[in-house]
Design an enzyme around this catalytic site. Structure first.
Site, PDB file in Angstrom:
ATOM      1  CG  ASP A  13      -1.563  -1.156   1.281  1.00 50.18           C
ATOM      2  OD1 ASP A  13      -2.386  -1.532   0.361  1.00 50.18           O
ATOM      3  OD2 ASP A  13      -1.689  -1.823   2.505  1.00 50.18           O
ATOM      4  CG  HIS A  41      -2.273  -1.661  -8.784  1.00 54.31           C
ATOM      5  ND1 HIS A  41      -1.942  -2.735  -8.889  1.00 54.31           N
ATOM      6  CD2 HIS A  41      -2.556  -1.221 -10.235  1.00 54.31           C
ATOM      7  CE1 HIS A  41      -2.038  -3.411 -10.000  1.00 54.31           C
ATOM      8  NE2 HIS A  41      -2.451  -2.354 -10.865  1.00 54.31           N
TER       9      HIS A  41
END
Length: 427
Positions: A13, A41
């Site tokens: 992340d 993503h």
């Protein structure tokens, strides 16, 4: 020709999607090399947000060849939904190529993921329950089904029937849940194969040909260094190799073909799921960072655990991934903080350690040793050069470089592609 690997330097992340999207402007091919749809993503282009899970971020450029490598595990149903999503947004996926050696997530993998996580109870590892781990288990046990197998009905049926018989016995006798019908799975996945057949090829050859032609290749990892099956905070890890070395195995290219390995790191630290997190902030500051950074998982929607930047972790990532440079993301999230802390070491019992410990028990007992820096208390989202950043922000970045032993190549001051400061050339 230049080959650049983008890896997550924390627990995932970190903003790899944005960085990959930015670097893809100068790449000819973009290849994903590990993980599955357990990772997401997000890429923002001119204010428009795109959320992807399997297809490389480079797909947003019409002239880039995008590759899903052999190290990725693929849920064909999810992949097809992603293709439909892109189509609905007016984005062509004609340049997508999928390795025939990539393993396939089956319905029994998802079921096993769910029931095994439930069985663990208080000892759960925080899986996304998407079948990633069980698929990799079958790969290592040499009973997995690959994308190329889906194209051969006879081979696929033989492997599937054998697997379903074994999985049903496990599900019914050990976990006490219903099993699966092999014919129903066969019909479903043969339909997937028909839809995806045009994309499946030997992507290792494709990459090698591109290298010989002098093209620029960008390798995109999922998750992060501390989720690596070998080098992460085991057992709270993923089932593949997100580190730099994973690119060579997961894409089918040699290590000598890599020119740069870029580690993506947030200006602070986050983590999703279980496991130790030395700089975690379980207070108002943690909530403030979470809200300012919109720290909720792309795939799960789970709130991310937030903490200060950890230089111990970053030095570890530099070492195990061989990072040659870094991209510091979400610098703007710290814009309104009067004081910013950096973890420079861990206090363990009566000593201060500066190397990331192997023992999870030891890590859980570590207390962060902080260095404080003054915040810049001004908006950085409009900055496009290092000189435009507030002096205190520049000092913060410089200190991160010193502590981590890794130069910054890119700085991100917002989610949009344009909100990026280039300090050097990747290609």
């Amino acid at each position: 020709m230049s080959s650049v690997v983008v890896v997550g330097a924390q627990w995932g992340d970190e903003g790899k999607g944005k960085i990959t999207d930015f670097l893809a402007q100068k790449a000819d091919l973009v290849a994903r090399y590990q993980g599955g749809n357990n990772a997401g993503h997000t890429v923002v282009v001119k204010g428009k947000e795109f959320k992807l899970h399997l297809i490389p971020s480079g797909i947003l450029y019409p002239d880039k060849t995008c590759i899903i490598g052999n190290g990725v595990v693929i849920d064909p149903g999810v992949l097809i939904e992603e293709l439909k999503y892109l189509e609905s947004e007016g984005i062509s996926a004609d340049n997508l190529r999928i390795s025939g050696r990539a393993h396939v997530i089956m319905p029994y993998h998802r079921r096993l993921d769910e029931v095994e996580e439930e069985r663990r109870g208080a000892n759960k590892i925080g899986t996304t329950k998407r079948g990633i781990g069980p698929c990799y288990v079958d790969k290592i046990a040499r009973v997995g089904i690959r994308m190329a197998d889906l194209l051969d009905p006879e081979e696929f049926r033989a492997r599937l029937e054998q697997n379903v018989a074994a999985k049903n016995e496990l599900l019914e006798k050990i976990y006490g849940v219903d099993g699966f019908d092999a014919q129903a799975i066969f019909d479903e996945y043969r339909a997937y194969a028909e839809r995806l057949q045009a994309y499946i090829t030997d992507t290792s050859v494709l990459l090698d040909d591109a290298r010989k032609e002098g093209k620029n290749i960008l390798f995109e990892g999922a998750q992060g260094t501390l989720l690596d099956i070998d080098h992460g905070t085991y057992p709270f890890v993923t089932s593949s190799h997100p580190i730099g070395g994973g690119a060579t195995v997961g894409a089918g290219i040699g290590p000598t073909t890599i020119n740069k390995i870029l580690g993506v790191v947030k200006a602070y630290t986050t983590r999703v799921g279980e496991g130790p997190f030395p700089t975690e902030l379980n207070d108002e500051m943690g909530d403030l960072i979470r809200k300012a950074g919109h720290e909720f998982g792309t795939t799960t929607g789970r709130p991310r655990r937030c903490g200060w930047f950890d230089a111990v972790i970053m030095r570890y990532s530099v070492r195990v991934s061989g990072l040659t440079c870094m991209a510091v993301t979400k610098l703007d999230v710290l814009d309104q903080l009067p004081v910013i802390k950096i973890c420079v070491g861990y206090r363990y019992q009566d000593e201060v350690i500066t190397h990331f410990p192997e023992s999870l028990k030891k890590l859980a007992q570590c207390e962060p040793v902080y260095e404080e820096m003054p915040g810049w208390m001004s908006d950085t989202t409009g900055c496009r050069t290092m000189e435009e950043l507030p002096e205190k922000a520049r000092r913060y970045v410089k200190r991160l470089e010193e502590l981590c032993g890794c130069p910054a190549l890119l700085l991100a001051v917002g989610p949009d592609r344009e909100q990026t400061i280039e300090l050097g050339e990747a290609f």
